[in-house]
Design an enzyme around this catalytic site. Structure first.
Site, PDB file in Angstrom:
ATOM      1  CE  LYS A 118      37.369  45.113  33.922  1.00 51.94           C
ATOM      2  NZ  LYS A 118      38.642  45.378  34.604  1.00 51.94           N
ATOM      3  CE  LYS A 160      31.483  44.861  34.151  1.00 51.48           C
ATOM      4  NZ  LYS A 160      32.021  43.799  33.271  1.00 51.48           N
ATOM      5  N   GLY A 166      38.923  42.626  39.919  1.00 50.06           N
ATOM      6  CA  GLY A 166      38.590  41.918  41.150  1.00 50.06           C
ATOM      7  C   GLY A 166      37.295  42.354  41.797  1.00 50.06           C
ATOM      8  CB  ILE A 205      25.349  38.841  31.598  1.00 49.15           C
ATOM      9  CG1 ILE A 205      25.745  39.728  30.407  1.00 49.15           C
ATOM     10  CG2 ILE A 205      25.021  37.423  31.135  1.00 49.15           C
ATOM     11  CD1 ILE A 205      24.701  39.844  29.332  1.00 49.15           C
ATOM     12  CG  HIS A 210      34.199  33.519  34.443  1.00 41.20           C
ATOM     13  ND1 HIS A 210      34.606  34.376  35.426  1.00 41.20           N
ATOM     14  CD2 HIS A 210      35.160  33.601  33.487  1.00 41.20           C
ATOM     15  CE1 HIS A 210      35.747  34.948  35.090  1.00 41.20           C
ATOM     16  NE2 HIS A 210      36.111  34.473  33.921  1.00 41.20           N
ATOM     17  CE  LYS A 239      38.647  33.021  36.981  1.00 40.92           C
ATOM     18  NZ  LYS A 239      39.782  33.221  36.052  1.00 40.92           N
ATOM     19  NE  ARG A 294      46.923  38.113  36.492  1.00 40.52           N
ATOM     20  CZ  ARG A 294      45.988  37.216  36.768  1.00 40.52           C
ATOM     21  NH1 ARG A 294      46.245  35.927  36.603  1.00 40.52           N
ATOM     22  NH2 ARG A 294      44.790  37.577  37.185  1.00 40.52           N
TER      23      ARG A 294
END
Length: 448
Positions: A118, A160, A166, A205, A210, A239, A294
């Site tokens: 990230k 993070k 996940g 945030i 999303h 989701k 992916r």
């Protein structure tokens, strides 16, 4: 059209069935690899041939790179489709495929590696002019540095893990004391889960939307978007319902988002299909979140509004062909919604494995991407998603009504599912209005 002679699918369940379906239409033979727990699963018998690669535990079967490679060599497969999850974003797997002269149907390993970090991904997006959440400029070396950055950015902040995913390796800090605790606990956790203790800070945030952008890029320099997907109906960072187009975006904001996604993809030299994920704050500013290198679980909503088979595009790109369409030739029509059916208790979200004693599904005006049939055993060893219901309507109102009717026709006995939750979402006024965020499912009246 030349693709491949034989494709091994390094996955299971509904995505394995999905890939088999497109390969069959293209005249490509398929190889299913399966664990002992999946011996009777539908995808195993639907493939041209199948190879058992180990016991139920994923790390001894689906996650064992050498067993998958050996199955490909044994069956003379010339390409491997990784699906999603398992080895799909593992650069070591992509490298091993290349070493064995087997085509990996996905991006190059080095690009996957870059976007898996990230910190690196943020740096590339900034270089491309893609907005990122305000935060630290790179790896944080010490607690003192973290506290200094926090004083400058202001609380609340999210600490993070750079290699995280996940929801693992993410901790919210509202003040200095919480940041100190988070710093001392997140690094060991990141080292344990990801063999990488790199951490960074981002502004928190609150209550975001999303929204993600589907992209495709070939090896000839062509990059296109296939519009966006709204993914804000989530529980525990997972989701539950996705739709396209997003009810949140107007034409101007949509164009800004799509252009930013394409810029980011070009910057990293990405090939194959992938997804650029963004979050939107309450002032309608958007920020790059991460890239999924992916195919996504929710890819059917994009297929429904564009009429494009994304698995076929993956095969085309991996075979060295150019994209079949230019950007101006890719149009969207109508509205699509996907509901994920999970074998889980809808109140606790705990998995609910068992045997599907009875299954009744709607048979018209709907696309069904399911891993199960009547009599299937839902194993406790894998993700509890058992199927996806996808509808397409002329507009959002029509799509919602089609989904309501479809869900009302589903009957499943033998295990708990989130069917009632999905039905309540479709009936909810806030969802119906299109004005919802990732906190939508936190509301007690939705879960009751």
């Amino acid at each position: 059209m030349s693709y491949f002679n034989k494709v091994l699918i390094a996955n299971r369940g509904e995505i394995a069935r999905r890939v088999i379906r497109t390969c069959r239409q293209l005249g490509i033979q398929t190889v299913a690899v399966y664990s002992e727990a999946d011996a009777q699963a539908p995808f195993v018998s639907e493939a041209s041939e199948a190879v058992c690669i180990g016991p139920a535990q994923a790390k001894k079967s689906y996650l064992d790179i050498e067993k998958v490679i050996q199955a490909a060599k044994q069956t003379t497969a010339d390409a491997i489709h990784p699906g999603y999850g398992f080895l799909s974003e593992n650069p070591l797997f992509a490298k091993r495929c290349k070493e064995e002269n087997i085509v990996f149907i996905g991006p190059e390993a080095d690009v996957m590696e870059t976007m898996g970090s990230k910190v690196e991904a943020r740096a590339h997006m900034q270089k491309a002019g893609v907005p990122v959440v305000p935060g630290s400029s790179g790896k944080i070396e010490s607690l003192e540095e973290a506290l200094a950055i926090a004083d400058n950015l202001g609380y609340p902040l999210m600490l993070k893990a750079s290699a995280g995913g996940g929801g693992i390796g993410m901790q919210l800090a509202h003040n200095q004391e919480e940041l100190e605790k988070a710093f001392h606990s997140t690094i060991p956790k990141a080292e344990s889960f990801f063999n990488d203790g790199t951490v960074f800070l981002e502004k928190w945030i609150a209550d975001p939307r999303h929204i993600e952008v589907q992209i495709a890029a070939d090896r000839h320099g062509n990059v296109v978007h296939l519009y966006e997907r709204e993914c804000s109906v989530q529980r525990r960072n997972q989701k539950v319902v996705e739709e396209s187009p997003s009810p949140f975006l107007d034409a101007s904001l949509r164009n800004q988002l799509l252009e930013a996604a394409v810029r980011g993809v070009k910057e990293i030299g990405y090939t194959n299909v992938g997804t650029m994920e963004f979050i939107f704050d309450s002032d309608r500013n958007f920020y790059f979140l991460e890239m999924n290198t992916r195919l996504q679980v929710e890819h059917p909503v994009t297929e429904e509004i564009t009429g494009i088979d994304l698995v076929e595009w993956q095969l085309r790109i991996a075979a060295g062909q150019e994209l079949p369409l230019q950007q101006e030739q890719i149009n969207k029509a109508g509205h699509a919604i996907e509901c994920r059916l999970y074998a889980e208790d809808p109140k606790t979200f705990f998995p609910s494995p068992g045997t599907v004693e009875q299954l009744k599904l709607p048979d018209k005006d709907i696309r069904l991407d399911f891993s199960i049939v009547e009599g299937s055993i839902v194993s406790p060893f894998y993700d509890p998603m058992i199927g996806k219901l996808i509808v397409h309507g002329a507009n959002r109102v029509e799509a919602i009504e089609k989904m309501r009717q479809a869900l009302a026709q589903v009957e499943i006995h033998g295990l708990k599912t989130n069917l009632a939750l999905l039905a309540s979402i479709m009936e909810n006024e806030q969802f119906e209005s299109g004005d919802y965020t990732t906190q939508f499912l936190e509301k007690k009246e939705i879960l009751s």
